[in-house]
Design an enzyme around this catalytic site. Structure first.
Site, PDB file in Angstrom:
ATOM      1  N   ASP A  54       0.842  -1.149  -0.050  1.00  0.00           N
ATOM      2  CA  ASP A  54      -0.005  -0.060   0.187  1.00  0.00           C
ATOM      3  C   ASP A  54       0.853   1.320   0.019  1.00  0.00           C
ATOM      4  OD1 ASP A  54      -1.521   2.234   0.570  1.00  0.00           O
ATOM      5  OD2 ASP A  54      -2.763   1.058   2.175  1.00  0.00           O
ATOM      6  N   HIS A  55       1.043   1.900  -0.982  1.00  0.00           N
ATOM      7  CA  HIS A  55       1.869   3.055  -1.210  1.00  0.00           C
ATOM      8  C   HIS A  55       1.706   4.260  -0.408  1.00  0.00           C
ATOM      9  CE1 HIS A  55       5.126   5.386  -2.793  1.00  0.00           C
ATOM     10  NE2 HIS A  55       5.388   4.612  -3.988  1.00  0.00           N
TER      11      HIS A  55
END
Lengths: 337, 414
Positions: free
Chosen positions: B387-388
């Site tokens: 999850d950036h």
């Protein structure tokens, strides 16, 4: 054999049967002997059992109950009639401080097996000094059993059980119910045990608990709810408040997820307030709506006919509370249950 | 006094983040004024007021709300409020709260709605319990009860499975929605209703892909040593003793790496990073028509043998359908392995509420070039989905390298 008799006759039969069965049972109170009771509940008793076992007393409630407590401790089984629930307040010292407490004070060595009968409730324009409902007041006292029958059969069965019980019993009768008729067994051995509620009507959507006259109001409201609103109400009459058959009520609430409690007494600290707490404590995760109470108005009972009627719960009040409890859950498009 | 609710700005949007209020609390708003900037699953958008009046902000910047939840109120100056409250009810009850009115009626009617607790969802105890049991998210539901209270029927409608009424035919509205267009070129389809788990998977996976900016890091692990160690375990094992699988090696390797890289043992939630003190590794278990992820609690503290036993126990409970919600809750990371199906590698979808998921491919003997010479080794491809918003490229790479190192030197797993 079953016979259709009035509630006052059922109560009389209960006393007569128990007096025949047990020579220690006797009746005393104001106008119970010669006049045969203010509400004619003791009709015929003096004739059959004589003045010694059916005794008129002066207007002296605390003394009458006090004599009863002493007689019970000495081995007799007194049935004391107080002319109304209101007058029982004069005897509160004997009822609460003595009758209820003595078995505890003497570690059970002294017992007080007595019944204190008292009619209450409104609807007859007898004003605030004669028309109140004090079930909640007596329900609060440990040591007392509290019965509140709504049918002739229960009245007879519970009174017989009360007379045979070793504990002091507050036996509350509703003045408006003395004349109602119902099938009653003449089996002298048949009693209605304390702590067993009656499911008067089975239903799925809401549980209505009603006592005394309000058990009937609840049943009438349930019929109308079914007919006009498509709501299936289960009606429960606890019959005794102490001991209370909470299991039956909780089982019903777990099924219907909603509860409405109907009583004629005052709202604060009432039977409904107490029962609502018990339900919330023990079935919280089963409730789909707050427990609703329908109670008498928070005022001394008015004398004026219209005001008195306005202060007593009626079917429409019960229906209103049920609709509030079921709002959004039952009705068009909800699929009901 | 009117409420402004979180608007649906895109088709797939389920919730929005209040990025910034473009007007201040108490400002006079005209219709068409730019009111608030909202971040959806797709983009940031400015929402214009379709109401006029005084603005009262209910949700501060940075917070997330599902569609339909109030985020602000637009109303007249405050004196009007009191009049409104009294006007719509029994004056006796309103003016003397706590004292029942003089008529015999139910005294338990709810008072004026409490607007001070905008985040509080009104829900009956029963509905709350059923929602928990069925895994229904209450924040997205609209209540049918008094004052918008969520009650049993709402949760059952949302979960799509009502055991009490399962046998009853669907209402006309539901049938109409479910039936396909009659002239479909694909021919008349067989319509299969989703069970609760399938609904949950559909919702959470859509939510994940729509709202979590995924990116993927891939590496190949030399599993020669792990295979040797496992063979040794097998040799030593007594009859009936559990031998850890290579997947158990992966879970253990991930757990140790998670402890070393807290940012991978975390989640992005409501504009915050949530770092979790416990390392609980979920393992994806396929069952017929479904996918369940039981959780190995405190996996970093368990030995390889303990992880192996716990995994077998949980998988058994999944297959016998005895698994309970507590055994599925609390995961901080997930490992998904499709190697046994011959899959060489894949990109798994992140379980919302976690920063990443590790996809594990098959272990296969393959040619490798070492110092210019061709040899062979047992290789396994692992892919980390990140999850950036919380787990960036370099951090993810370090974490993945840690997993790889633990597997290539199984002594580190002890």
């Amino acid at each position: 054999m079953m016979a259709e008799i009035r509630m006052r006759e059922a109560l009389r039969d209960a006393m007569a049967e128990e007096m025949r069965r047990d020579g220690n049972v006797f009746v005393m109170g104001e106008d119970v002997a010669v006049f045969q009771g203010a509400f004619k509940v003791t009709e015929g008793l003096m004739e059959e059992f004589g003045e010694k076992r059916v005794r008129d007393t002066p207007i002296s409630e605390n003394t009458i109950v006090g004599i009863g407590v002493g007689a019970a401790m000495a081995g007799l089984r007194p049935i004391v009639e107080l002319m109304t629930v209101n007058f029982s307040l004069l005897a509160l010292d004997q009822i609460v401080n003595h009758a209820a407490a003595i078995p505890y004070m003497f570690n059970g060595n002294a017992r007080v097996p007595m019944v204190i009968r008292m009619p209450g409730g409104g609807g007859h324009q007898l004003g605030p000094t004669h028309s109140h409902s004090f079930e909640a007041l007596y329900l609060q006292v440990p040591g007392l059993l509290v019965a509140c029958p709504s049918t002739p059969a229960d009245a007879k069965g519970l009174l017989k059980a009360a007379i045979r019980d070793e504990n002091p019993v507050i036996f509350i009768e509703h003045e408006s119910l003395y004349g109602i008729k119902g099938e009653v067994s003449d089996d002298e051995d048949e009693i209605v045990r304390f702590g067993e509620a009656a499911v008067r009507r089975e239903g799925e959507d809401v549980t209505i608990v009603g006592i005394l006259k309000m058990a009937h109001v609840a049943e009438q409201a349930a019929a109308e709810l079914e007919e006009k609103h498509g709501i299936s109400a289960e009606v429960i009459d606890p019959r005794t408040l102490r001991p209370l058959d909470l299991d039956t009520i909780l089982a019903s609430v777990r099924k219907t997820n909603r509860a409405v409690i109907v009583e004629e007494g005052w709202p604060h600290g009432g039977v409904g307030a107490n029962l609502s707490t018990l339900i919330t404590e023990q079935a919280f995760d089963w409730l789909d709506a707050p427990v609703q109470r329908v109670t008498g108005a928070d005022v001394p009972m008015p004398y004026s006919r219209r005001m008195e009627q306005a202060a007593i719960p009626h079917e429409e009040n019960v229906i209103e509370a049920v609709l509030a409890a079921t709002e959004g859950a039952i009705g068009p498009g909800k699929g009901g249950s | 006094m009117s409420e402004i609710v979180m608007p649906r700005l895109t088709d797939s949007m389920e919730e929005g983040v209040i990025l910034s209020w473009l007007k201040a609390d108490g400002d006079e708003i005209a219709v068409g004024d730019e009111l608030v900037e909202i971040e959806t699953d797709k983009a940031s958008m400015v929402y214009e007021s379709d109401l006029a009046g005084t603005l009262e902000i209910l949700v501060p910047e940075g917070e997330t709300r599902p569609i339909g939840e109030p985020i602000a109120r637009i109303g007249e100056a405050s004196p009007a409020d009191a009049g409104e409250a009294v006007a719509d009810g029994d004056p006796v009850g309103r003016t003397s709260p706590g004292v029942p009115s003089g008529t015999p009626t139910a005294p338990a009617q709810a008072p004026v709605q409490d607007h001070d607790h905008a985040e509080h969802i009104k829900v009956s105890p029963l509905a709350r319990r059923i929602a928990k049991e069925k895994g229904v998210d209450l924040s997205g539901l609209t209540g049918s009860g008094p004052g918008g209270r969520i009650i049993k029927v709402d949760v059952e409608a949302a979960s799509g499975s009502d055991p009490a009424t399962a046998a009853e035919p669907a209402s006309p509205a539901q049938s109409a929605a479910a039936s396909p267009p009659a002239d479909s070129a694909k021919g008349p389809p067989e319509t299969v209703e989703l069970n609760r788990t399938q609904s949950l998977i559909a919702r959470r996976m859509s939510e994940s892909k729509a709202t979590i900016p995924h990116f993927y890091l891939r590496t190949v692990v030399d599993m020669d040593r792990a295979v040797e160690v496992r063979a040794a375990f097998k040799e030593e094992a007594t009859e009936g003793e559990t031998v850890p699988s290579l997947n158990d090696f992966v879970v253990k390797a991930a757990a140790i790496a998670l402890r070393r890289h807290p940012i991978a043992n975390a989640a992005f939630r409501d504009g915050h990073f949530e770092l979790y003190p416990k390392v609980n590794v979920g393992i994806a278990v396929a069952t017929e028509g479904s996918l369940i992820v039981p959780v190995i609690k405190d996996a970093d503290h368990l030995s390889l043998a303990e992880i192996s036993e716990e995994t077998r126990r949980l998988a058994g409970r999944v297959r016998s359908a005895e698994i309970t919600p507590p055994e599925l809750a609390g995961g901080t990371f997930t490992v998904s392995n499709l190697g046994m199906f011959g899959v060489t590698g894949f990109d798994a979808v992140i379980n919302p509420g976690q920063a990443g998921i590790l996809s594990v491919g098959e272990v296969a003997e393959k040619p490798v070039v070492t110092d210019g010479k061709i040899g062979s080794a047992h290789l396994m491809e692992i892919t980390l989905a990140c999850d950036h918003r919380i787990l960036y490229g370099a951090d993810g790479a370090e974490f993945l390298a840690s997993v790889k190192a633990n597997l290539e030197e199984p002594g580190l797993l002890a």
